[in-house]
Motif scaffolding. Structure first.
Motif, PDB file in Angstrom:
ATOM      1  N   PHE A  10     -28.421  72.947  13.348  1.00 45.91           N
ATOM      2  CA  PHE A  10     -27.123  73.624  13.338  1.00 45.91           C
ATOM      3  C   PHE A  10     -27.291  75.090  13.725  1.00 45.91           C
ATOM      4  O   PHE A  10     -26.537  75.631  14.534  1.00 45.91           O
ATOM      5  CB  PHE A  10     -26.432  73.524  11.971  1.00 45.91           C
ATOM      6  CG  PHE A  10     -25.149  74.297  11.953  1.00 45.91           C
ATOM      7  CD1 PHE A  10     -23.981  73.720  12.423  1.00 45.91           C
ATOM      8  CD2 PHE A  10     -25.107  75.623  11.542  1.00 45.91           C
ATOM      9  CE1 PHE A  10     -22.795  74.450  12.478  1.00 45.91           C
ATOM     10  CE2 PHE A  10     -23.920  76.356  11.592  1.00 45.91           C
ATOM     11  CZ  PHE A  10     -22.771  75.761  12.057  1.00 45.91           C
ATOM     12  N   LEU A  56     -25.496  70.062  17.875  1.00 44.14           N
ATOM     13  CA  LEU A  56     -24.680  69.991  16.660  1.00 44.14           C
ATOM     14  C   LEU A  56     -24.594  68.541  16.173  1.00 44.14           C
ATOM     15  O   LEU A  56     -24.738  68.261  14.973  1.00 44.14           O
ATOM     16  CB  LEU A  56     -23.280  70.564  16.936  1.00 44.14           C
ATOM     17  CG  LEU A  56     -22.237  70.433  15.820  1.00 44.14           C
ATOM     18  CD1 LEU A  56     -22.732  71.040  14.509  1.00 44.14           C
ATOM     19  CD2 LEU A  56     -20.916  71.096  16.229  1.00 44.14           C
ATOM     20  N   LEU A 105     -22.760  65.912   3.282  1.00 46.68           N
ATOM     21  CA  LEU A 105     -21.849  66.003   4.420  1.00 46.68           C
ATOM     22  C   LEU A 105     -20.708  66.957   4.107  1.00 46.68           C
ATOM     23  O   LEU A 105     -20.340  67.800   4.938  1.00 46.68           O
ATOM     24  CB  LEU A 105     -21.304  64.603   4.747  1.00 46.68           C
ATOM     25  CG  LEU A 105     -20.345  64.479   5.938  1.00 46.68           C
ATOM     26  CD1 LEU A 105     -21.016  64.896   7.241  1.00 46.68           C
ATOM     27  CD2 LEU A 105     -19.827  63.039   6.074  1.00 46.68           C
ATOM     28  N   HIS A 106     -20.168  66.844   2.909  1.00 43.51           N
ATOM     29  CA  HIS A 106     -19.062  67.715   2.520  1.00 43.51           C
ATOM     30  C   HIS A 106     -19.481  69.189   2.576  1.00 43.51           C
ATOM     31  O   HIS A 106     -18.810  70.023   3.192  1.00 43.51           O
ATOM     32  CB  HIS A 106     -18.577  67.344   1.120  1.00 43.51           C
ATOM     33  CG  HIS A 106     -17.522  68.273   0.608  1.00 43.51           C
ATOM     34  ND1 HIS A 106     -16.223  68.235   1.074  1.00 43.51           N
ATOM     35  CD2 HIS A 106     -17.561  69.290  -0.290  1.00 43.51           C
ATOM     36  CE1 HIS A 106     -15.517  69.176   0.471  1.00 43.51           C
ATOM     37  NE2 HIS A 106     -16.305  69.837  -0.362  1.00 43.51           N
ATOM     38  N   ASN A 162     -20.151  70.365   6.205  1.00 44.07           N
ATOM     39  CA  ASN A 162     -18.916  70.556   6.972  1.00 44.07           C
ATOM     40  C   ASN A 162     -18.224  71.869   6.621  1.00 44.07           C
ATOM     41  O   ASN A 162     -17.820  72.627   7.507  1.00 44.07           O
ATOM     42  CB  ASN A 162     -17.931  69.416   6.699  1.00 44.07           C
ATOM     43  CG  ASN A 162     -18.332  68.129   7.388  1.00 44.07           C
ATOM     44  OD1 ASN A 162     -19.018  68.143   8.404  1.00 44.07           O
ATOM     45  ND2 ASN A 162     -17.907  67.005   6.830  1.00 44.07           N
ATOM     46  N   VAL A 163     -18.052  72.103   5.328  1.00 42.27           N
ATOM     47  CA  VAL A 163     -17.380  73.328   4.888  1.00 42.27           C
ATOM     48  C   VAL A 163     -18.138  74.535   5.434  1.00 42.27           C
ATOM     49  O   VAL A 163     -17.548  75.470   6.001  1.00 42.27           O
ATOM     50  CB  VAL A 163     -17.310  73.386   3.345  1.00 42.27           C
ATOM     51  CG1 VAL A 163     -16.846  74.761   2.881  1.00 42.27           C
ATOM     52  CG2 VAL A 163     -16.368  72.307   2.816  1.00 42.27           C
ATOM     53  N   SER A 213     -20.315  74.736   8.013  1.00 46.14           N
ATOM     54  CA  SER A 213     -20.301  74.842   9.475  1.00 46.14           C
ATOM     55  C   SER A 213     -19.003  75.463   9.964  1.00 46.14           C
ATOM     56  O   SER A 213     -18.997  76.297  10.872  1.00 46.14           O
ATOM     57  CB  SER A 213     -20.431  73.456  10.113  1.00 46.14           C
ATOM     58  OG  SER A 213     -21.575  72.812   9.654  1.00 46.14           O
ATOM     59  N   LEU A 214     -17.904  75.037   9.353  1.00 50.40           N
ATOM     60  CA  LEU A 214     -16.609  75.584   9.733  1.00 50.40           C
ATOM     61  C   LEU A 214     -16.529  77.077   9.397  1.00 50.40           C
ATOM     62  O   LEU A 214     -15.982  77.876  10.173  1.00 50.40           O
ATOM     63  CB  LEU A 214     -15.513  74.801   9.008  1.00 50.40           C
ATOM     64  CG  LEU A 214     -14.169  74.656   9.702  1.00 50.40           C
ATOM     65  CD1 LEU A 214     -14.320  74.160  11.136  1.00 50.40           C
ATOM     66  CD2 LEU A 214     -13.283  73.695   8.913  1.00 50.40           C
ATOM     67  N   CYS A 242     -18.246  79.061  12.076  1.00 48.67           N
ATOM     68  CA  CYS A 242     -17.353  79.247  13.235  1.00 48.67           C
ATOM     69  C   CYS A 242     -16.328  80.332  12.953  1.00 48.67           C
ATOM     70  O   CYS A 242     -16.042  81.171  13.813  1.00 48.67           O
ATOM     71  CB  CYS A 242     -16.614  77.952  13.588  1.00 48.67           C
ATOM     72  SG  CYS A 242     -17.660  76.657  14.241  1.00 48.67           S
ATOM     73  N   GLU A 243     -15.754  80.310  11.766  1.00 50.31           N
ATOM     74  CA  GLU A 243     -14.768  81.337  11.404  1.00 50.31           C
ATOM     75  C   GLU A 243     -15.405  82.730  11.462  1.00 50.31           C
ATOM     76  O   GLU A 243     -14.820  83.675  11.990  1.00 50.31           O
ATOM     77  CB  GLU A 243     -14.190  81.071  10.006  1.00 50.31           C
ATOM     78  CG  GLU A 243     -13.313  79.827   9.948  1.00 50.31           C
ATOM     79  CD  GLU A 243     -12.785  79.517   8.544  1.00 50.31           C
ATOM     80  OE1 GLU A 243     -13.140  80.240   7.586  1.00 50.31           O
ATOM     81  OE2 GLU A 243     -12.020  78.544   8.411  1.00 50.31           O
ATOM     82  N   GLN A 301     -17.940  83.717  13.251  1.00 51.70           N
ATOM     83  CA  GLN A 301     -18.163  84.094  14.651  1.00 51.70           C
ATOM     84  C   GLN A 301     -16.849  84.569  15.285  1.00 51.70           C
ATOM     85  O   GLN A 301     -16.819  85.543  16.036  1.00 51.70           O
ATOM     86  CB  GLN A 301     -18.758  82.901  15.423  1.00 51.70           C
ATOM     87  CG  GLN A 301     -18.790  83.046  16.942  1.00 51.70           C
ATOM     88  CD  GLN A 301     -19.742  84.121  17.456  1.00 51.70           C
ATOM     89  OE1 GLN A 301     -20.484  84.730  16.685  1.00 51.70           O
ATOM     90  NE2 GLN A 301     -19.716  84.375  18.748  1.00 51.70           N
ATOM     91  N   GLN A 302     -15.745  83.878  14.962  1.00 48.31           N
ATOM     92  CA  GLN A 302     -14.446  84.282  15.508  1.00 48.31           C
ATOM     93  C   GLN A 302     -14.049  85.670  14.987  1.00 48.31           C
ATOM     94  O   GLN A 302     -13.611  86.522  15.748  1.00 48.31           O
ATOM     95  CB  GLN A 302     -13.375  83.242  15.167  1.00 48.31           C
ATOM     96  CG  GLN A 302     -12.030  83.512  15.809  1.00 48.31           C
ATOM     97  CD  GLN A 302     -12.101  83.509  17.327  1.00 48.31           C
ATOM     98  OE1 GLN A 302     -12.554  82.555  17.941  1.00 48.31           O
ATOM     99  NE2 GLN A 302     -11.702  84.609  17.965  1.00 48.31           N
ATOM    100  N   TYR A 303     -14.225  85.895  13.678  1.00 46.00           N
ATOM    101  CA  TYR A 303     -13.904  87.217  13.120  1.00 46.00           C
ATOM    102  C   TYR A 303     -14.770  88.302  13.772  1.00 46.00           C
ATOM    103  O   TYR A 303     -14.300  89.390  14.081  1.00 46.00           O
ATOM    104  CB  TYR A 303     -14.094  87.245  11.598  1.00 46.00           C
ATOM    105  CG  TYR A 303     -12.966  86.591  10.834  1.00 46.00           C
ATOM    106  CD1 TYR A 303     -11.643  87.015  10.999  1.00 46.00           C
ATOM    107  CD2 TYR A 303     -13.208  85.554   9.934  1.00 46.00           C
ATOM    108  CE1 TYR A 303     -10.601  86.412  10.304  1.00 46.00           C
ATOM    109  CE2 TYR A 303     -12.167  84.944   9.232  1.00 46.00           C
ATOM    110  CZ  TYR A 303     -10.865  85.379   9.414  1.00 46.00           C
ATOM    111  OH  TYR A 303      -9.846  84.784   8.741  1.00 46.00           O
TER     112      TYR A 303
END
Lengths: 325, 325
Positions: free
Chosen positions: A72, A112, A131-132, A135-136, A138-139, A142-143, A145-147
């Motif tokens: 990841f 990924l 997995l839970h 997932n939380v 990884s998301l 991404c957030e 990186q966007q910020y």
């Protein structure tokens, strides 16, 4: 640090057995390439240490989870490097530079998915909770990186916004790595959360230290160009603290400095450091770093296992936080 | 087709309840946007129908898996559109066109992770096998996309290579969708495999039909420009068959046509169609399409459930294969 070397070796062996097909080569060659650049492999080590903390006998079972975390991390490097138009990674050409953007997008995607394929190899009964968490996390990455990209476009970023961005972009993955180890070792939820919080707070402290070292690190031992963040007008903890405290008259000087490249103003780094000194920014930043380090240590201390078993994590944390580079 | 409408409605309701945070907006707005373009929603429908085939009572439990498939599909559209520099998708601007490449890369990544988040909501005891199937399939879709891009750079592609590419790029996801439904319904492995094979073969047949309709479809009912594949020199089943059979003298004409844009040669489509007619390419392509359709129907026939329960899937397949658009 002997045990860490054993873990590092076990991880390396596991990675070498990982199967990536030969074809299509533009999908899998870049994956082999980025993984061969290796880096410090801190994250997979954290998975194994998180498992070992609670049950030494399950470290081997935690290898697929450690590979999931490393895959990841490398996926996010490939895609971040496209977005940041970065030419180099760990001193070598980035994937999009060596091949092209399309190859980097698709091989990143595949890596990924490969991370999730490693997750699927974890002990079956642990897969749903792993997995839970994965997932939380990884998301959130991404957030983050966007910020980070959003902040580049803004003139003003507050300290809490900045801390939250680095928490998402880099720190939650360290917490996740440790907690995945704990899940595999069957630790109770309270212990899992404490270990997660240890990782997240240590990660924030580590990132703040990175900002500080960029300006105040020893040029010989710090791996990068000292003052690089100043030259690129990066919004670091130092910069944000300065913006918070600066007087109206100094603000004019700062605005002027920000508009000037080093060609126009060869003393850009020196002048910025003078402003930092005037407002005692280094001390304030170190204070913040120490605050998060302390929280991290407290969380680890609270975990109900024999003190000796925490030694490895404490010394890893020490090594990371008193590092010279 | 009444039951399909019920499923479509159930899926739409489920999707509307799906939570995407408001911030960061450049991460989640593009996800809301691509999902709002909707499309035919065939894939999530297949998940629900795959579940219903074996156990009508579990259709509701299959909703998260159907969302996982739809999210994955839309993730792949976002990233493929960047790679193909496509300006439009379902008649609207693509994500990278409406925002930019970076936004499209990162929101695509987030949507892929969201797909896994839906997987994590499936019945716990089914998660490991669903995850395994989903991973294998997702990776194959990436491989298919890579082969598709590789083939654009090559002058010669064989028919088996082409069939394998479309199998990976588009068909395995249909098989996966159906099998995920079957897994949730607790079908035995043999039935799962038969249903998967039905989906994959139907998918190949559907793609071949798409190639045929591009040239021989009714311009009024076919949604795209007729002859679009010819104008863009696309390596379709028709083109590949022609290359296989063409004489040396006609090869010269073909090579010339391929070099000419429609501005230089306004009769490009007509001339290519003459070549197709000379070698009876349409018949050969239809034969291939029928071959895969027949295999698909045989696989569905073999499944050991009451014949009446298969009606819905047979009629969906009929609708897809005798479609005018």
């Amino acid at each position: 640090m002997f045990q860490e070397l054993v873990h590092a070796k076990a991880f390396q062996n596991y990675l070498e057995k990982a199967h990536f097909p030969q074809a299509p080569q533009y999908l899998y060659d870049p994956i082999r390439y980025i993984l061969s650049l290796s880096g410090k492999r801190i994250r997979p080590l954290l998975v194994l240490m998180g498992a070992e903390l609670f049950d030494k006998s399950v470290v081997e079972q935690a290898l697929p989870a450690s590979a999931a975390i490393e895959f990841f991390h490398n996926f996010s490097l490939i895609h971040d490097d496209i977005m940041d138009v970065a030419p180099l990674r760990r001193g070598k050409p980035t994937v999009h530079q060596k091949w092209n953007d399309n190859v980097a997008i698709l091989s990143g995607d595949a890596l990924l998915i490969k991370a999730y394929q490693e997750l699927a190899k974890c002990p079956t009964e642990k897969i749903p909770s792993l997995l839970h968490l994965f997932n939380v996390t990884s998301l959130q990455v991404c957030e983050g990186q966007q910020y980070d990209m959003d902040f580049e476009m803004r003139t003003q970023v507050s300290e809490p916004e900045y801390i939250d961005m680095i928490r998402l972009k880099t720190s939650v993955l360290l917490g996740c790595a440790l907690q995945m180890g704990a899940i595999i070792a069957g630790a109770d939820e309270r212990s899992q959360t404490l270990l997660y919080d240890f990782g997240v707070n240590l990660g924030i402290a580590f990132q703040l230290q990175d900002d500080i070292l960029d300006v105040y690190g020893n040029p010989k031992s710090f791996g990068k160009q000292v003052g690089g963040d100043i030259l690129s007008n990066k919004k670091t903890i130092l910069f944000i603290k300065l913006q918070e405290l600066i007087s109206l008259t100094d603000q004019e000087e700062l605005d002027c400095l920000l508009r000037q490249s080093v060609d126009v103003e060869p003393k850009k780094v020196e002048k910025m450091m003078n402003l930092y000194a005037k407002y005692d920014i280094q001390t304030l930043a170190i204070y913040q770093k120490e605050k998060f380090t302390t929280i991290a240590y407290e969380k680890l201390t609270e975990i109900q296992v024999e003190a000796g078993q925490k030694e490895a994590l404490f010394s890893l944390a020490n090594a990371l936080m008193h590092r010279v580079r």
